[in-house]
Design a protein around this motif. Structure first.
Motif, PDB file in Angstrom:
ATOM      1  N   SER A  75       3.383  23.750   3.753  1.00  0.00           N
ATOM      2  CA  SER A  75       4.680  23.418   3.023  1.00  0.00           C
ATOM      3  C   SER A  75       4.014  23.013   1.647  1.00  0.00           C
ATOM      4  CB  SER A  75       5.647  22.668   3.476  1.00  0.00           C
ATOM      5  OG  SER A  75       5.080  21.339   3.750  1.00  0.00           O
ATOM      6  N   ASP A  76       4.883  22.909   0.734  1.00  0.00           N
ATOM      7  CA  ASP A  76       4.436  22.085  -0.581  1.00  0.00           C
ATOM      8  C   ASP A  76       5.169  20.841  -0.735  1.00  0.00           C
ATOM      9  OD1 ASP A  76       7.251  23.072  -0.891  1.00  0.00           O
ATOM     10  OD2 ASP A  76       7.077  24.031  -2.774  1.00  0.00           O
ATOM     11  N   GLU A  77       5.115  20.123   0.497  1.00  0.00           N
ATOM     12  CA  GLU A  77       5.594  18.539   0.510  1.00  0.00           C
ATOM     13  C   GLU A  77       4.902  17.837   0.919  1.00  0.00           C
ATOM     14  OE1 GLU A  77      10.454  19.350   0.947  1.00  0.00           O
ATOM     15  OE2 GLU A  77       9.446  19.323   2.872  1.00  0.00           O
ATOM     16  N   ALA A  78       5.100  16.599   0.836  1.00  0.00           N
ATOM     17  CA  ALA A  78       4.237  15.416   1.228  1.00  0.00           C
ATOM     18  C   ALA A  78       5.086  14.131   1.918  1.00  0.00           C
ATOM     19  CB  ALA A  78       3.206  15.200   0.388  1.00  0.00           C
ATOM     20  N   HIS A  79       4.423  13.517   2.904  1.00  0.00           N
ATOM     21  CA  HIS A  79       5.045  12.309   3.263  1.00  0.00           C
ATOM     22  C   HIS A  79       4.616  11.242   2.590  1.00  0.00           C
ATOM     23  CE1 HIS A  79       7.289  13.809   6.930  1.00  0.00           C
ATOM     24  NE2 HIS A  79       6.306  14.319   7.225  1.00  0.00           N
ATOM     25  N   LEU A  80       5.361  10.415   2.007  1.00  0.00           N
ATOM     26  CA  LEU A  80       5.245   9.304   1.090  1.00  0.00           C
ATOM     27  C   LEU A  80       5.594   8.113   1.909  1.00  0.00           C
ATOM     28  CD1 LEU A  80       4.410   8.340  -1.787  1.00  0.00           C
ATOM     29  CD2 LEU A  80       6.664   8.133  -2.283  1.00  0.00           C
ATOM     30  N   LEU A  81       4.682   7.147   2.042  1.00  0.00           N
ATOM     31  CA  LEU A  81       4.647   5.862   2.917  1.00  0.00           C
ATOM     32  C   LEU A  81       4.499   4.828   2.220  1.00  0.00           C
ATOM     33  CD1 LEU A  81       5.070   4.539   5.660  1.00  0.00           C
ATOM     34  CD2 LEU A  81       2.647   4.764   6.122  1.00  0.00           C
ATOM     35  N   CYS A  82       5.340   3.816   1.852  1.00  0.00           N
ATOM     36  CA  CYS A  82       5.108   2.297   1.470  1.00  0.00           C
ATOM     37  C   CYS A  82       5.029   1.382   2.530  1.00  0.00           C
ATOM     38  CB  CYS A  82       6.287   2.017   0.615  1.00  0.00           C
ATOM     39  SG  CYS A  82       6.466   3.250  -1.012  1.00  0.00           S
ATOM     40  N   ARG A  89       0.696  -1.146   0.134  1.00  0.00           N
ATOM     41  CA  ARG A  89      -0.018   0.136  -0.081  1.00  0.00           C
ATOM     42  C   ARG A  89       0.912   1.090  -0.059  1.00  0.00           C
ATOM     43  NH1 ARG A  89      -5.434  -1.208   1.610  1.00  0.00           N
ATOM     44  NH2 ARG A  89      -5.542  -3.532   2.121  1.00  0.00           N
ATOM     45  N   VAL A  90       0.235   2.144  -0.697  1.00  0.00           N
ATOM     46  CA  VAL A  90       1.263   3.471  -0.859  1.00  0.00           C
ATOM     47  C   VAL A  90       0.270   4.650  -0.451  1.00  0.00           C
ATOM     48  CG1 VAL A  90       2.473   5.040  -2.517  1.00  0.00           C
ATOM     49  CG2 VAL A  90       2.516   2.662  -2.757  1.00  0.00           C
ATOM     50  N   PHE A  91       0.734   5.439   0.435  1.00  0.00           N
ATOM     51  CA  PHE A  91      -0.104   6.643   1.173  1.00  0.00           C
ATOM     52  C   PHE A  91       0.914   7.943   0.959  1.00  0.00           C
ATOM     53  CE2 PHE A  91      -0.895   2.675   3.660  1.00  0.00           C
ATOM     54  CZ  PHE A  91      -2.263   2.820   3.548  1.00  0.00           C
ATOM     55  N   ALA A  92       0.185   9.052   0.926  1.00  0.00           N
ATOM     56  CA  ALA A  92       0.730  10.255   0.733  1.00  0.00           C
ATOM     57  C   ALA A  92      -0.109  11.262   1.604  1.00  0.00           C
ATOM     58  CB  ALA A  92       1.190  10.943  -0.859  1.00  0.00           C
ATOM     59  N   LYS A  93       0.512  12.153   2.567  1.00  0.00           N
ATOM     60  CA  LYS A  93      -0.103  12.837   3.387  1.00  0.00           C
ATOM     61  C   LYS A  93       0.651  14.406   3.257  1.00  0.00           C
ATOM     62  CE  LYS A  93      -1.380  13.781   8.172  1.00  0.00           C
ATOM     63  NZ  LYS A  93      -1.553  13.325   9.433  1.00  0.00           N
ATOM     64  N   SER A 142      13.004  -7.051   1.188  1.00  0.00           N
ATOM     65  CA  SER A 142      13.324  -5.442   1.080  1.00  0.00           C
ATOM     66  C   SER A 142      12.052  -4.756   0.404  1.00  0.00           C
ATOM     67  CB  SER A 142      14.554  -4.982   0.423  1.00  0.00           C
ATOM     68  OG  SER A 142      14.721  -5.245  -0.765  1.00  0.00           O
ATOM     69  N   VAL A 143      12.080  -3.235   0.315  1.00  0.00           N
ATOM     70  CA  VAL A 143      11.133  -2.598  -0.440  1.00  0.00           C
ATOM     71  C   VAL A 143      12.071  -1.342  -0.814  1.00  0.00           C
ATOM     72  CG1 VAL A 143      10.413  -1.356   1.649  1.00  0.00           C
ATOM     73  CG2 VAL A 143       9.012  -1.209  -0.605  1.00  0.00           C
ATOM     74  N   ARG A 144      11.774  -0.997  -2.325  1.00  0.00           N
ATOM     75  CA  ARG A 144      12.611  -0.013  -2.751  1.00  0.00           C
ATOM     76  C   ARG A 144      11.963   0.980  -3.269  1.00  0.00           C
ATOM     77  NH1 ARG A 144      14.876  -1.347  -7.191  1.00  0.00           N
ATOM     78  NH2 ARG A 144      13.446  -3.034  -7.722  1.00  0.00           N
ATOM     79  N   LEU A 145      12.330   2.244  -3.200  1.00  0.00           N
ATOM     80  CA  LEU A 145      11.701   3.598  -3.920  1.00  0.00           C
ATOM     81  C   LEU A 145      12.332   3.842  -5.410  1.00  0.00           C
ATOM     82  CD1 LEU A 145       9.562   5.727  -3.407  1.00  0.00           C
ATOM     83  CD2 LEU A 145      11.792   7.206  -2.917  1.00  0.00           C
ATOM     84  N   ILE A 146      11.305   3.431  -6.486  1.00  0.00           N
ATOM     85  CA  ILE A 146      11.782   3.832  -7.845  1.00  0.00           C
ATOM     86  C   ILE A 146      11.106   4.931  -8.717  1.00  0.00           C
ATOM     87  CG2 ILE A 146      12.520   1.498  -7.871  1.00  0.00           C
ATOM     88  CD1 ILE A 146       9.959   0.979  -9.327  1.00  0.00           C
ATOM     89  N   GLU A 190       9.703   5.149   3.963  1.00  0.00           N
ATOM     90  CA  GLU A 190       9.149   6.669   4.347  1.00  0.00           C
ATOM     91  C   GLU A 190      10.031   7.711   3.464  1.00  0.00           C
ATOM     92  OE1 GLU A 190       8.349   7.785   8.167  1.00  0.00           O
ATOM     93  OE2 GLU A 190       7.355   5.739   8.613  1.00  0.00           O
ATOM     94  N   ALA A 191       9.455   8.621   2.912  1.00  0.00           N
ATOM     95  CA  ALA A 191      10.368   9.608   2.118  1.00  0.00           C
ATOM     96  C   ALA A 191       9.484  10.862   2.107  1.00  0.00           C
ATOM     97  CB  ALA A 191      10.453   9.259   0.698  1.00  0.00           C
TER      98      ALA A 191
END
Length: 383
Positions: free
Chosen positions: A198-205, A189-193, A216-220, A248-249
């Motif tokens: 700010s003009d940013e968001a927290h991305l969570l896999c 599952r992928v979430f973004a809050k 492992s899980v990778r960000l691509i 998290e990113a």
């Protein structure tokens, strides 16, 4: 802002435990309450799966449905008594208040057949003592445990029994355990809050899997090199036979052309879920436009009741003892669009009162409650 995918690979045969790697653990916890009563609980865990639970009241093992065959002990009196006795011993040799005592004992078997055993104690959440089955002695893990180590080293009969359990009986129990077959299941599952102000968001896999080959899980994606605050956690056992991984990113919402993806790889399949900023913005604007269209559509007028019934009801209203204004409203509602000229004004006033403009628009009430003008309109511009 969430995407999900499930994969199932079904196993046809029962999982028979024989070769490694495998781990069998007995996790005992004792907590002394203010009334000097002991709360006790023990969990038996095999390969990160809780297979049994035992409490201090019944001291009887409650085996879980995931077990198909086992020769584990059906009672836990010995573990209960060991925890209870340790409270007095530890407190007498440390002069400190002992609230919680934890014990982790068991054995492991590697893939090449190599076996190891362990018996580790903690007090109030801190490492305390560890048993060495080869030398049948204790190792101190804190300065406060030195006197307890000396006392337990002198209990030769007890230490011999501990060694026999860890080196002999534990490995035999591993051979006797058979777990029921279950599907290999991986959920990504992928979430973004958005981050406030700010003009940013927290991305969570978030990855939950029962497949041990998922490591492992990778960000691509073309936005992976532009993230801030990148971190990965896991795999960590959840206790139900599954593992959890989290990535998290921190990403920018201004760069709408960027694409982010979470990739998970196992021995049999790969899973990739993408999160696209521009697509999310377009979907959001489409939803707002759809709501505006629904808002503009008016419901068709309700047809008036049959003439005979309308005449009977009108006669009843005229003869009833009612306030003149209330009588006018009821008659207007009864006639509907065929309201007589003399009642037309009352009917229109009633409509304005019960059906304000934009009453079917969810944003209408939200704007009013937030302090904005109730007739305010908003537009969504895609960058």
């Amino acid at each position: 802002m969430m995407r999900t995918i499930n994969t199932l690979v079904f196993l046809c045969l029962t999982v028979v435990v024989g070769s490694g790697p495998h781990t069998l653990e007995f996790l005992s916890t004792g907590q002394q309450t203010a009334e000097a009563k002991l709360f006790f609980e023990q969990l038996t865990v095999f390969d990160n799966v809780i297979v049994s639970k035992c409490d201090g009241v019944t001291q009887k093992e409650q085996f879980k449905p995931c077990l198909q065959k086992t020769e584990l002990p059906d009672r836990c009196e010995e573990a209960h008594d060991a925890i209870w006795e340790s409270f007095d011993t530890i407190q007498a040799h440390t002069n400190n208040s002992v609230e919680v005592v934890q014990r982790r004992r068991g054995c492991s078997r590697a893939a090449d057949g190599t076996e190891s055993a362990f018996d580790v104690w903690a007090v109030n959440g801190n490492e305390f003592l560890a048993f060495n089955p080869e030398t049948q002695t204790w190792t101190s893990n804190s300065h406060s445990s030195l006197k307890v180590k000396e006392a337990w080293d002198k209990l030769l009969t007890r230490n011999y029994a501990l060694r026999a359990f860890l080196k002999n009986f534990c490995s035999v129990m591993i051979d006797k355990i058979t777990l029921k077959s279950r599907p290999k299941h991986t959920d990504v599952r992928v979430f973004a809050k958005p981050v406030e102000h700010s003009d940013e968001a927290h991305l969570l896999c978030h990855v939950t899997t029962t497949d041990p080959s998922v490591k492992s899980v990778r960000l691509i994606g073309n936005g992976a090199t532009r993230v801030r605050g990148f971190s990965v956690m896991g795999p960590l056992p959840s206790g139900s036979g599954s593992w959890i991984l989290r990535l998290e990113a921190r990403i920018s919402l201004r760069l709408t052309h960027l694409i982010y993806g979470c990739a998970v790889q196992s021995d049999s399949h790969n899973i990739t879920i993408y999160w696209i900023i521009a697509l999310i913005l377009v979907m959001s604007c489409a939803m707002i436009a759809l709501l505006n269209i629904i808002k503009m559509r008016r419901r068709p007028p309700v047809p008036p009741p049959p003439l005979e019934l309308r005449e009977q009801f009108e006669s009843f209203i005229q003869s009833a003892t009612l306030n003149p204004e209330m009588r006018s409203i009821l008659l207007s509602f009864l006639h509907g669009t065929n309201t007589p000229e003399g009642l037309r004004d009352s009917y229109n006033q009633w409509l304005e009162m019960v059906e304000p403009e934009n009453s079917y628009d969810p944003e209408f009430y939200g704007n009013c409650r937030a302090g904005f003008p109730c007739n305010a309109t908003y537009q969504c511009n895609v960058v």
